[in-house]
Design an enzyme around this catalytic site. Sequence first.
Site, PDB file in Angstrom:
ATOM      1  CB  THR A  36      -0.906   0.030   1.245  1.00  0.00           C
ATOM      2  OG1 THR A  36      -0.106  -0.317   2.379  1.00  0.00           O
ATOM      3  CG2 THR A  36      -2.063  -0.943   1.135  1.00  0.00           C
ATOM      4  CB  SER A  68      30.945  -6.210   6.311  1.00  0.00           C
ATOM      5  OG  SER A  68      31.469  -7.278   5.547  1.00  0.00           O
ATOM      6  N   GLY A 118      17.153 -10.903   2.794  1.00  0.00           N
ATOM      7  CA  GLY A 118      16.162 -11.462   1.853  1.00  0.00           C
ATOM      8  C   GLY A 118      14.971 -12.109   2.532  1.00  0.00           C
ATOM      9  CB  SER A 122      13.511  -3.759   6.320  1.00  0.00           C
ATOM     10  OG  SER A 122      12.322  -3.640   5.626  1.00  0.00           O
ATOM     11  CB  SER A 124      18.542  -3.322   1.788  1.00  0.00           C
ATOM     12  OG  SER A 124      17.660  -4.324   1.482  1.00  0.00           O
ATOM     13  CD  GLU A 156      16.094  -0.342  -1.301  1.00  0.00           C
ATOM     14  OE1 GLU A 156      16.507  -0.041  -0.173  1.00  0.00           O
ATOM     15  OE2 GLU A 156      15.767  -1.494  -1.626  1.00  0.00           O
ATOM     16  CG  ASP A 168      10.721  -1.539   3.903  1.00  0.00           C
ATOM     17  OD1 ASP A 168       9.578  -1.724   4.335  1.00  0.00           O
ATOM     18  OD2 ASP A 168      11.188  -2.131   2.913  1.00  0.00           O
ATOM     19  CE1 TYR A 217       7.542  -3.661  -3.376  1.00  0.00           C
ATOM     20  CE2 TYR A 217       8.303  -2.068  -4.995  1.00  0.00           C
ATOM     21  CZ  TYR A 217       7.810  -2.356  -3.734  1.00  0.00           C
ATOM     22  OH  TYR A 217       7.586  -1.340  -2.836  1.00  0.00           O
TER      23      TYR A 217
HETATM   24  C1  GLA Z   1       9.059  -3.898   0.377  1.00  0.00           C
HETATM   25  C2  GLA Z   1       9.224  -2.422   0.024  1.00  0.00           C
HETATM   26  C3  GLA Z   1       8.219  -1.573   0.802  1.00  0.00           C
HETATM   27  C4  GLA Z   1       6.803  -2.099   0.644  1.00  0.00           C
HETATM   28  C5  GLA Z   1       6.752  -3.605   0.897  1.00  0.00           C
HETATM   29  C6  GLA Z   1       5.409  -4.201   0.580  1.00  0.00           C
HETATM   30  O1  GLA Z   1       9.393  -4.112   1.723  1.00  0.00           O
HETATM   31  O2  GLA Z   1      10.526  -1.999   0.331  1.00  0.00           O
HETATM   32  O3  GLA Z   1       8.328  -0.226   0.395  1.00  0.00           O
HETATM   33  O4  GLA Z   1       6.295  -1.761  -0.610  1.00  0.00           O
HETATM   34  O5  GLA Z   1       7.727  -4.305   0.134  1.00  0.00           O
HETATM   35  O6  GLA Z   1       4.445  -3.723   1.467  1.00  0.00           O
END
Ligand code: GLA
Length: 382
Positions: A36, A68, A118, A122, A124, A156, A168, A217
């Site tokens: 969304t 790292s 992955g 989140s 990244s 990003e 995120d 996506y």
């Molecule tokens: C990833 C994207 C977010 C969001 C979600 C789905 O995490 O980085 O911005 O769009 O997918 O809700």
Amino acid sequence: MTGRGGAIDLFTARFGGEPDAIIRAPGRVNLIGEHTDYNDGFVLPMAIEQATWLALRSRDDRIVRLASEGHGDVDFSLDNLVRGIDGWAEYIKGVAWAKGAAQLRGWEGAITSDIPIGAGLSSSAALEIAGALAFTSASGQEWDPTASALVAQRAENEWVGVSCGIMDQLIIATAEAENAMLIDCRSLGLTPAPLPGDVAIVILDTGTRRELADSEYADRRSACERAAEAAGVSALRDLSIDDIAGLALATDETALRRARHVISENARTIDAASALEVGDVGHFGELMNDSHRSLRDDFEVSSDALDLMVDIASDLGGCLGARMTGAGFGGCAVALVRTNSAAQFVEEITHRYSTASSNEPHAYVTRAAAGANARQRGDRTT
Ligand code: GLA
């Protein structure tokens, strides 16, 4: 070793001496409001305990030196930012570029993280926000969480080339402990939503990692844009459930189903935040279940592993609701579970999923953590 201590030890081993600041940038789990954010809609994520840690010392020149744990070391100059050759360090370089490299000073930093890569938690965005805090701290700038989240998102989108929304980066920068956050992705308005103590948030890692996620996506994004254009609005946020019938005449069947997910998910997310406000965790759980079905059937971003995990979770005692979380196509689901059933839930789901699947699950309770922060050396408050 991860955590604050791990980053400090790595710093001393690689650079000698001590860091002057320690940064923590958490991962996130989204409770509801999926796909969304790039439709100007609503999301309800929270930060988790797993985090990226960065121990750093500023330099007098314009060199950034990154060490790292297990992913190699990278050096680059702020005077010569070259895109695309340094893997994970591109997230940090992209932030330097998006912040305006000319204003920045160099630093050396050691990075560790226990956010799985992955998995839809989140990792990244946490690295980007850690980088933004590092440049802010080394360059003596003021920390503005929302502005920094926008900078990280731009890094990003335009440097790394992934067309993510704002969720995120914004939750990682602004989260509050013990709260989820209702985010209006159009106004960037933030409303903390306290999580009641009698429910636990359980992360359910399917042991699968997302595949083809970037192209899928981008494909979902363009279907949403197509639907919005057909309806004559700037984003699907501007439509309500009552508009769906009209939309069916104006756009193709795929775009209609994508839009139906987004429009209904926005309504569910607002409803879920209200349910939390009055402590109606049962209703919150039902909305999570509905969200999963909509992501599976209309938005088509779930996977067999995610569906299996969610089905098993929904069957277990004490589980109020469960859904896939993040972009989808693998990674994690999230469940809302009665606190007094959580330990048994974790044990049972691990057993049942392992029996039904060849993938190795990882289920764990997490708490809503505070957003990213930087502490100067000697400050032991974190
Ligand atoms: C990833 C994207 C977010 C969001 C979600 C789905 O995490 O980085 O911005 O769009 O997918 O809700």
